[in-house]
Design a protein around this motif. Structure first.
Motif, PDB file in Angstrom:
ATOM      1  N   SER A 124     -78.304  26.388  10.276  1.00  0.00           N
ATOM      2  CA  SER A 124     -78.306  27.586   9.331  1.00  0.00           C
ATOM      3  C   SER A 124     -79.647  28.279   9.545  1.00  0.00           C
ATOM      4  N   GLY A 125     -79.841  29.436   8.689  1.00  0.00           N
ATOM      5  CA  GLY A 125     -81.043  29.767   8.760  1.00  0.00           C
ATOM      6  C   GLY A 125     -82.240  29.015   7.882  1.00  0.00           C
ATOM      7  N   THR A 126     -81.282  28.321   6.858  1.00  0.00           N
ATOM      8  CA  THR A 126     -82.167  27.354   5.772  1.00  0.00           C
ATOM      9  C   THR A 126     -82.763  26.053   6.861  1.00  0.00           C
ATOM     10  N   THR A 145     -87.534  36.982  -2.648  1.00  0.00           N
ATOM     11  CA  THR A 145     -86.892  36.581  -1.421  1.00  0.00           C
ATOM     12  C   THR A 145     -85.455  35.463  -1.826  1.00  0.00           C
ATOM     13  N   PHE A 146     -84.725  35.542  -0.810  1.00  0.00           N
ATOM     14  CA  PHE A 146     -83.449  34.404  -0.761  1.00  0.00           C
ATOM     15  C   PHE A 146     -84.185  33.078  -1.174  1.00  0.00           C
ATOM     16  N   ALA A 194     -83.752  30.242  -0.176  1.00  0.00           N
ATOM     17  CA  ALA A 194     -83.888  29.239   0.811  1.00  0.00           C
ATOM     18  C   ALA A 194     -85.304  29.190   1.451  1.00  0.00           C
ATOM     19  N   THR A 195     -85.956  30.202   1.216  1.00  0.00           N
ATOM     20  CA  THR A 195     -87.358  30.553   1.770  1.00  0.00           C
ATOM     21  C   THR A 195     -88.158  29.241   0.904  1.00  0.00           C
ATOM     22  N   VAL A 243     -91.619  36.660   4.868  1.00  0.00           N
ATOM     23  CA  VAL A 243     -90.161  37.421   4.911  1.00  0.00           C
ATOM     24  C   VAL A 243     -90.156  38.405   5.402  1.00  0.00           C
ATOM     25  N   ASP A 246     -89.998  33.961   8.390  1.00  0.00           N
ATOM     26  CA  ASP A 246     -88.404  33.662   7.964  1.00  0.00           C
ATOM     27  C   ASP A 246     -87.799  35.296   8.280  1.00  0.00           C
ATOM     28  N   ALA A 301     -84.542  35.906   8.804  1.00  0.00           N
ATOM     29  CA  ALA A 301     -82.910  35.965   8.540  1.00  0.00           C
ATOM     30  C   ALA A 301     -82.438  37.319   8.156  1.00  0.00           C
ATOM     31  N   GLN A 302     -83.494  38.074   7.731  1.00  0.00           N
ATOM     32  CA  GLN A 302     -83.020  39.653   7.739  1.00  0.00           C
ATOM     33  C   GLN A 302     -83.691  40.527   8.709  1.00  0.00           C
ATOM     34  N   SER A 332     -81.057  33.331  10.761  1.00  0.00           N
ATOM     35  CA  SER A 332     -79.660  33.070  10.314  1.00  0.00           C
ATOM     36  C   SER A 332     -78.701  33.940  10.882  1.00  0.00           C
ATOM     37  N   PHE A 371     -75.772  33.806   9.377  1.00  0.00           N
ATOM     38  CA  PHE A 371     -74.757  33.984   8.269  1.00  0.00           C
ATOM     39  C   PHE A 371     -74.054  35.234   8.348  1.00  0.00           C
ATOM     40  N   LYS A 416     -75.689  38.598   7.652  1.00  0.00           N
ATOM     41  CA  LYS A 416     -76.723  39.049   8.419  1.00  0.00           C
ATOM     42  C   LYS A 416     -76.509  40.208   9.752  1.00  0.00           C
ATOM     43  N   GLY A 475     -74.924  29.305  10.963  1.00  0.00           N
ATOM     44  CA  GLY A 475     -75.469  29.121  12.066  1.00  0.00           C
ATOM     45  C   GLY A 475     -76.984  29.708  11.985  1.00  0.00           C
TER      46      GLY A 475
HETATM   47  C1  LIG Z   1     -79.950  34.340   4.146  1.00  0.00           C
HETATM   48  C2  LIG Z   1     -81.434  34.049   4.297  1.00  0.00           C
HETATM   49  C3  LIG Z   1     -81.908  32.571   4.529  1.00  0.00           C
HETATM   50  C4  LIG Z   1     -80.852  31.332   4.665  1.00  0.00           C
HETATM   51  O1  LIG Z   1     -80.137  31.776   5.739  1.00  0.00           O
HETATM   52  P1  LIG Z   1     -78.611  30.607   5.836  1.00  0.00           P
HETATM   53  O2  LIG Z   1     -78.087  30.768   7.117  1.00  0.00           O
HETATM   54  O3  LIG Z   1     -77.791  31.303   4.445  1.00  0.00           O
HETATM   55  O4  LIG Z   1     -78.967  29.322   5.402  1.00  0.00           O
HETATM   56  C5  LIG Z   1     -83.126  32.491   4.600  1.00  0.00           C
HETATM   57  N1  LIG Z   1     -84.053  33.303   4.353  1.00  0.00           N
HETATM   58  C6  LIG Z   1     -83.584  34.657   4.091  1.00  0.00           C
HETATM   59  C7  LIG Z   1     -84.727  35.561   3.694  1.00  0.00           C
HETATM   60  C8  LIG Z   1     -82.352  34.865   3.948  1.00  0.00           C
HETATM   61  O5  LIG Z   1     -82.122  36.086   3.800  1.00  0.00           O
END
Ligand SMILES: *Cc1c(COP(=O)(O)O)cnc(C)c1O
Length: 385
Positions: free
Chosen positions: A71-73, A97-98, A100-101, A149, A175, A177-178, A199, A201, A204, A212
């Motif tokens: 995952s992104g996390t 941010t989300f 997870a960061t 991010v 990061d 992910a986006q 990520s 997800f 995304k 993933g």
């Molecule tokens: C979605 C997201 C994550 C986490 O990704 P996952 O695959 O859902 O674990 C981390 N950081 C940011 C900024 C995100 O948008």
């Protein structure tokens, strides 16, 4: 003036915030065949699609190494683990941010220090980063890394962040992910900093059909550690354990899906840009539209406007079938789980933004009529407010 509102013809189909089905239909045969190949091939863990996807991703963004993961996390967490970041260390993260960061920082035992946003890009503000850095000592932690991010798809302010990291000997982690698929002043996202985490997800810009993620880096030593860490810290073989790792692998099945989606990803980014351009044109005079730094390409994970009376606008749009979302209603430094961690002091920019941002439907397959409908409804909601 509410009764002066004119009736606007609604599109035939319900409006999707993100239309994953339109994309699926475009590459339906390819995806079905890819999935079937994996099922019949039987290599469900670390099958050949993993290496293929890693090579494809490296080629796409120009990074030397790509390591896929669960995952992104976990991508972020693995990078922190590979750098031995833990108890007593400080990692600077944006508050807007989300979760997870910052979550991964706390999970490895380190201290996240929250940084305020820039007023126009909503990304980490360099002045706030400097202020946060100066506070680390007071909190008894040693500055180690910055996680920047690329919020909503727009690359962070690397021209300011990179020299600061160099000067202070901080690791820079992106990061993305986006932001994966975007470009920062001629440099692809995936090639900035020590490592980039992304990520897959489903929602995304480049998603799979489950969880993933991936890490991109030019650092061969780091890549080797990451390969070990994602597989329980394996050494020369899987029952040789040389470090504490995790089960952080990506499924072969998901890799097979991303391989197919990556083939149309560049085209999809262009389509997202077209959608963003149409929003910009229709909305620039009535609300704050996204600001994209000169020379940069956003991956347009979200198209986020800013309106003072958000609840009213959201309700009106909902009434006429326009879905919206708020990323994020509360910055992390104000969240129950994170409020006791340090922050840079003045966090007013992200606190205010959190009350006013509103994300509109955004995906590559939005047709012009649907978008014109959304724009007209938004014009009406704002004018009658
Ligand atoms: C979605 C997201 C994550 C986490 O990704 P996952 O695959 O859902 O674990 C981390 N950081 C940011 C900024 C995100 O948008």
């Amino acid at each position: 003036m509410a009764d002066a509102a004119i009736k606007i013809e609604a599109p035939g189909q319900p409006i999707q915030f993100i239309d994953l089905q339109a994309q699926r239909l475009r590459i339906e045969t390819e995806i079905n065949q890819a999935v079937q190949r994996v099922i019949e091939g039987g290599q469900y863990i670390m099958g050949p699609e993993i290496e293929k996807l890693e090579a494809d991703l490296s080629e796409f963004c120009g990074a030397k190494h790509t390591i896929t993961c669960s995952s992104g996390t976990d991508a972020l967490m693995l990078v922190l683990m590979a750098n031995n970041i833990g108890i007593g260390d400080a990692v600077f993260v944006p508050s807007f941010t989300f979760a997870a960061t910052a979550e991964v920082v706390a999970l490895v035992g380190a201290t996240p220090i929250f940084i305020d946003s820039d007023e126009t890009s909503y990304n980490m503000a360099i002045e706030s980063l400097k202020a946060g850095y100066d506070l680390a000592d007071r909190h008894g932690v040693i500055p180690r890394a910055v996680i920047a991010v690329d919020l909503f798809g727009q690359p962070a302010d690397y021209d300011a962040i990179e020299p600061f990291c160099r000067e202070k000997d901080l690791l820079l982690i992106d990061d993305a992910a986006q932001g994966f698929g975007g470009v920062y002043k001629g440099r692809n996202i995936g090639t900035i900093g020590q490592a980039t985490a992304t990520s897959f997800f489903p929602a995304k810009p480049l998603g799979c059909y489950g969880d993933g993620g991936a890490i991109m880096t030019d650092d061969a030593d780091l890549a080797e550690k990451l390969i070990s860490l994602r597989f329980h810290g394996k050494g020369s073989h899987k029952y040789d354990n040389t470090r504490i790792g995790m089960n952080g692998r990506m499924d072969t099945l998901q890799a097979a899906i991303v391989i197919e989606k990556l083939k149309i990803f560049a085209d999809e980014i262009e389509k997202r840009q077209t959608v963003a351009n149409r929003y910009n044109e229709g909305l620039k005079d009535i609300c704050v539209i996204p600001y994209i730094e000169e020379g940069c390409t956003s991956a347009w994970a979200q198209y986020t406007i800013r309106v003072p009376n958000r609840d009213m606008v959201t309700a009106k749009l909902k009434e006429v079938g326009v879905p919206t979302a708020v990323y994020y209603p509360l910055p992390l430094h104000q969240q129950t789980a994170y409020k006791n961690f340090p922050n840079a002091g003045n966090m007013s920019v992200c606190e205010k933004a959190a009350q006013e941002v509103l994300s509109l439907p955004m995906h590559p397959y939005m047709d012009e009529e649907t978008q014109a409908y959304i724009i007209r409804q938004l014009q009406q909601a704002l004018q009658n407010g």
